[in-house]
Design an enzyme around this catalytic site. Structure first.
Site, PDB file in Angstrom:
ATOM      1  N   ASP A 101      29.734  22.608  41.173  1.00 27.65           N
ATOM      2  CA  ASP A 101      31.159  22.832  41.032  1.00 27.65           C
ATOM      3  C   ASP A 101      31.691  23.250  42.389  1.00 27.65           C
ATOM      4  O   ASP A 101      31.116  24.131  43.031  1.00 27.65           O
ATOM      5  CB  ASP A 101      31.384  23.982  40.032  1.00 27.65           C
ATOM      6  CG  ASP A 101      32.372  23.614  38.951  1.00 27.65           C
ATOM      7  OD1 ASP A 101      33.565  23.503  39.278  1.00 27.65           O
ATOM      8  OD2 ASP A 101      31.945  23.461  37.791  1.00 27.65           O
ATOM      9  N   ASP A 207      36.909  21.485  41.263  1.00 26.54           N
ATOM     10  CA  ASP A 207      37.755  22.345  40.436  1.00 26.54           C
ATOM     11  C   ASP A 207      39.214  22.253  40.885  1.00 26.54           C
ATOM     12  O   ASP A 207      39.508  22.322  42.077  1.00 26.54           O
ATOM     13  CB  ASP A 207      37.244  23.778  40.617  1.00 26.54           C
ATOM     14  CG  ASP A 207      37.885  24.767  39.665  1.00 26.54           C
ATOM     15  OD1 ASP A 207      37.674  24.639  38.456  1.00 26.54           O
ATOM     16  OD2 ASP A 207      38.597  25.672  40.152  1.00 26.54           O
TER      17      ASP A 207
HETATM   18  C1  GLC Z   1      39.099  25.276  36.267  1.00 28.32           C
HETATM   19  C2  GLC Z   1      37.822  25.722  35.620  1.00 28.32           C
HETATM   20  C3  GLC Z   1      38.101  26.941  34.816  1.00 28.32           C
HETATM   21  C4  GLC Z   1      38.623  28.016  35.718  1.00 28.32           C
HETATM   22  C5  GLC Z   1      39.790  27.533  36.561  1.00 28.32           C
HETATM   23  C6  GLC Z   1      40.042  28.424  37.720  1.00 28.32           C
HETATM   24  O1  GLC Z   1      40.051  24.918  35.348  1.00 28.32           O
HETATM   25  O2  GLC Z   1      37.275  24.682  34.886  1.00 28.32           O
HETATM   26  O3  GLC Z   1      36.986  27.388  34.106  1.00 28.32           O
HETATM   27  O4  GLC Z   1      39.022  29.122  34.979  1.00 28.32           O
HETATM   28  O5  GLC Z   1      39.562  26.263  37.112  1.00 28.32           O
HETATM   29  O6  GLC Z   1      39.074  28.238  38.711  1.00 28.32           O
END
Ligand code: GLC
Ligand code: CA
Length: 576
Positions: A101, A207
C-alpha cells in the site's frame, strides 16, 4: 493488444492481506509478518498470483497504519524490515508477486517531516504540508474553508504553537502532504517508493491517489445544512495537477516495471477515469472505482438502512466499471466486492442467513470470476465470512470511521436513542470493522488466529461462527466456498480471453432478480446468469442468445436442475 504482450497484472488474481488480522504468530493478539509467511502456501493454494499487503509501516495506528510515521520501517508488532525482506523473497519463491500500500497523500502527525514542519513558520519543511492562516468572521476564528473531513468534522486543525491551520482530509493525525512542493515530491518518491522497490516489491496499491492535487480549495456548496462542514470530495479529488504528478511518479515506477492500482473515490465521470487507466496516458495501470461498493450506501455512507439498493443499481455500477475496457479503450479495469474499507459482500449483496450464506458466497465468486479486469479477493472472502452480528456491542467497533459517525449522530440528535439505534444498524451492515476482525482459521482457541496458548486477547473480537466457517474445515470439504473459489479461479484462467478480457454486455438491466450478461472475445461468447433471490427461478434464456447452443461450463450449485436456477445459483455457459 496481442495475447503475448499482456502484462502480468492483467490476468493475475490478487489476494489482499490486512496484517493486523490475518495471523498472529507470537501470541500478542496482533497479526504479524511471520504469520503471513506461514500461510503463503495456503494463499498460493487458492490460485492467486499476487499478494497485496495493507500498510505494515511504522505508525501510531490512529487509522490502522494509514497514518505512517516512517515509510522505511515496519510497525514493531508486525515485525522488522528484515521480516519484510523475507516475506518478499518467500512470496517470490512461490511464483507470486507482492504489492504494498502506498500512502503518500498524507503522513502521520508523528512523521519527522511533520514534526519539523509544525515546529516553526520558517522551518525549511514548513511548506511540505498545507498551512493556512485563520479566517475571522465577526471576530471569531474560523478555518480557511468549510470542507468536511472523511471522518467527520473540519479538514483543518488549529496549531496553537505557530498560529495557523493545517489540512487533513482524514484524521487530524493524518496531515496532508503538500504535493505542490517539488522537493517534497522527490522525498516521497525516495522514501516511500524507492526504498521498497529496491527491496523487490512488484508494485503498489496507491491510497487516495486522486487527492494529491487540491486545486483552489474554495468553499464547498452546502449539501448538509445541519452542519458547518460540507462535502468537498469533488473539489479535492482529481485536481488540476494530477496528470503531471502521476507522470513524474511514473518515471520512478517505470525503472522497476512496477504496477499500480489507484484508489479513485469521488470520480463519477467515466472520461476522467479512462484518462487515469489508459495505457498510452501512463498514469495508473488500473483503479478502484467506488461505483460498485457504494451501492446501497447513503449520502454520508452510513446514512442509510440495510440493503437499500436494487439489482439494477448493482448492474449499472458493474457495467460502468466493465465498460472501461470496451473497444476502442486502451484502458484496464478491476473487479472487487470487498476490501478493508468495506463490509462483507455476502451480507451486503446476497444473504448471510445460515441456509443461504454458502450459496451466496459461491454465486458472488462465480460472478466476479466472470467479469473482466484484474480480480481482487480480500482475506476471508474466499471462505465466505460474513458481518459480525447485531448482538455485538458498539464497543466491538474499533474503527475511527465508525466511532466518529456514531458520536456525530449522538451529538447532532442530543443522544436520541432511536437515531443511535438506526446508526448502529447501518454500522452493522456497512462498517469497515466487519472486514477487520481476525481470520477464522479453525475451531481452535481464538479461531486459530493466535496460537492456542497465547494469553493476550486478539485486538478485535474473533467471530462467533468459526464452527461453521473456517479455513481448516473448508480445505477438506469439496462443497465449501473455498473449494468453489479454487475451482472458479481455474475456470477463469482456462478461459481468460473471454472471462478476463472479454467485452461485457448486460442483457437485461431492469430485471430485479436475475443478473444475466454475456462476454465476447473475438467471435467466442459466454453467458453468465445469477439468481439474486432466495427462491428457485425458471431459467429464461435471454432473447439475444436464443437459438444458440448453450454448453454449461460451471455452476455454483452441485447437481443443478435443467431449466431452473436454485436460490442464489450462478452459472456460466459457453455459447456456440
Ligand atoms: C484509504 C484507505 C482507508 C484509509 C484512508 C486514509 O481510503 O483505504 O483505509 O482510512 O485511505 O488513508
Ligand atoms: Ca503477533
Amino acid at each position: 493488444m496481442s495475447v503475448t504482450q499482456r502484462p502480468w497484472w492483467k490476468d493475475g488474481v490478487v489476494y489482499q492481506i490486512y496484517p493486523a488480522s490475518f495471523k498472529d504468530s507470537n501470541g500478542d493478539g496482533i497479526g504479524d509478518l511471520n504469520g503471513i509467511i506461514s500461510e503463503l502456501d495456503y494463499i498460493r493454494s487458492i490460485g492467486v498470483d499476487v499478494v497485496w499487503i495493507c500498510p505494515m509501516y511504522d505508525s501510531p495506528q490512529v487509522d490502522m497504519g494509514y497514518d505512517i510515521r516512517d515509510y522505511e520501517d515496519v510497525y514493531a508488532p508486525y515485525g522488522t524490515v528484515q521480516d519484510m525482506e523475507r516475506l518478499i523473497a518467500e512470496t517470490h519463491s512461490r511464483g507470486m508477486k507482492i504489492i504494498l500500500d502506498l500512502v503518500i497523500n498524507h503522513t502521520s502527525d508523528q512523521h519527522k517531516w511533520f514534526l519539523e514542519s509544525r515546529s516553526a513558520k520558517d522551518n525549511p519543511k514548513r511548506d511540505w504540508y498545507i498551512w493556512r492562516p485563520a479566517r475571522y468572521v465577526n471576530g471569531e476564528r474560523k478555518p480557511p474553508n468549510n470542507w468536511v473531513s472523511n471522518f467527520t468534522g473540519s479538514v483543518w486543525e488549529w496549531d496553537e504553537h505557530t498560529q495557523e491551520y493545517y489540512l487533513h482530509l482524514f484524521c487530524p493525525e493524518q496531515p496532508d502532504l503538500n504535493w505542490e512542493n517539488a522537493e517534497t515530491r522527490q522525498a516521497i518518491y525516495k522514501s516511500a517508493m524507492e526504498f521498497w522497490l529496491e527491496r523487490g516489491v512488484d508494485g503498489f496499491r496507491v491510497d487516495t491517489v486522486n487527492m494529491y492535487s487540491k486545486g483552489e480549495m474554495l468553499d464547498a456548496p452546502v449539501t448538509d445544512p445541519g452542519s458547518e462542514w460540507q462535502f468537498a470530495g469533488f473539489q479535492y479529488c482529481n485536481g488540476p495537477r494530477m496528470k503531471e504528478f502521476l507522470a513524474e511518479m511514473n518515471q520512478v515506477l517505470e525503472k522497476y516495471d512496477a504496477m499500480t492500482v489507484g484508489e479513485c473515490p469521488n470520480t463519477p465521470d467515466m472520461k476522467r477515469v479512462l484518462e487515469y487507466v489508459s495505457a498510452k496516458e501512463k498514469q495508473l495501470d488500473m483503479v478502484f472505482q467506488f461505483d460498485v461498493v457504494d451501492v446501497g450506501q447513503g449520502p454520508y455512507k452510513f446514512q442509510t438502512t440495510p440493503k437499500n439498493w436494487t439489482l439494477p443499481h448493482l448492474k449499472r455500477a458493474i457495467a460502468r466499471t466493465q465498460h472501461l475496457i470496451r473497444t476502442p479503450s486502451d484502458g484496464w479495469t478491476t473487479v472487487f466486492l470487498e476490501n478493508h474499507d468495506q463490509a462483507r459482500s455476502i451480507t451486503r449483496f446476497t444473504s448471510d442467513a445460515p441456509e443461504h450464506r454458502v450459496a451466496g458466497g459461491k454465486m458472488l465468486a462465480l460472478l466476479m470470476a466472470a467479469l473482466s479486469g484484474t480480480l481482487f479477493i480480500y482475506q476471508g472472502q474466499e471462505i465466505g465470512l460474513v458481518n459480525f452480528p447485531e448482538t455485538w456491542d458498539m464497543s466491538e467497533y474499533k474503527d475511527v470511521d465508525s466511532s466518529n459517525y456514531y458520536k456525530m449522530v449522538g451529538a447532532r440528535t442530543g443522544g436520541d436513542e432511536e437515531k443511535l439505534a438506526e446508526a448502529k444498524r447501518a454500522l452493522q451492515h456497512l462498517a469497515r470493522d466487519h472486514a477487520r476482525v481476525p481470520m477464522s482459521w479453525s475451531t481452535a482457541p481464538h479461531n486459530g488466529f493466535s496460537p492456542p496458548d497465547s494469553t493476550a486477547m486478539p485486538w478485535m473480537r474473533p467471530l462467533d461462527d468459526a464452527a461453521t466457517c473456517n479455513v481448516a474445515q473448508q480445505q477438506s470439504d469439496k462443497s465449501s466456498v473455498l473449494a468453489f473459489w479454487k475451482r472458479i479461479l481455474q475456470v477463469r484462467k482456462a478461459h481468460n480471453d473471454l472471462l478476463v478480457h472479454g467485452q461485457y454486455d448486460d442483457l437485461d438491466v431492469e430485471d430485479p432478480e436475475i443478473f444475466v450478461f454475456s462476454k465476447t472475445w473475438m467471435g467466442k461468447r459466454a453467458l453468465c446468469v445469477c439468481n439474486f433471490t432466495d427462491r428457485a427461478k425458471t431459467l429464461e434464456v435471454p432473447e439475444q442468445v436464443r437459438g444458440e447452443k448453450m454448453e454449461l461450463l460451471v455452476s455454483s450449485v452441485e447437481g443443478g436442475v435443467d431449466g431452473e436456477l436454485a436460490a442464489y445459483e450462478g452459472r456460466i455457459y459457453l455459447l456456440a
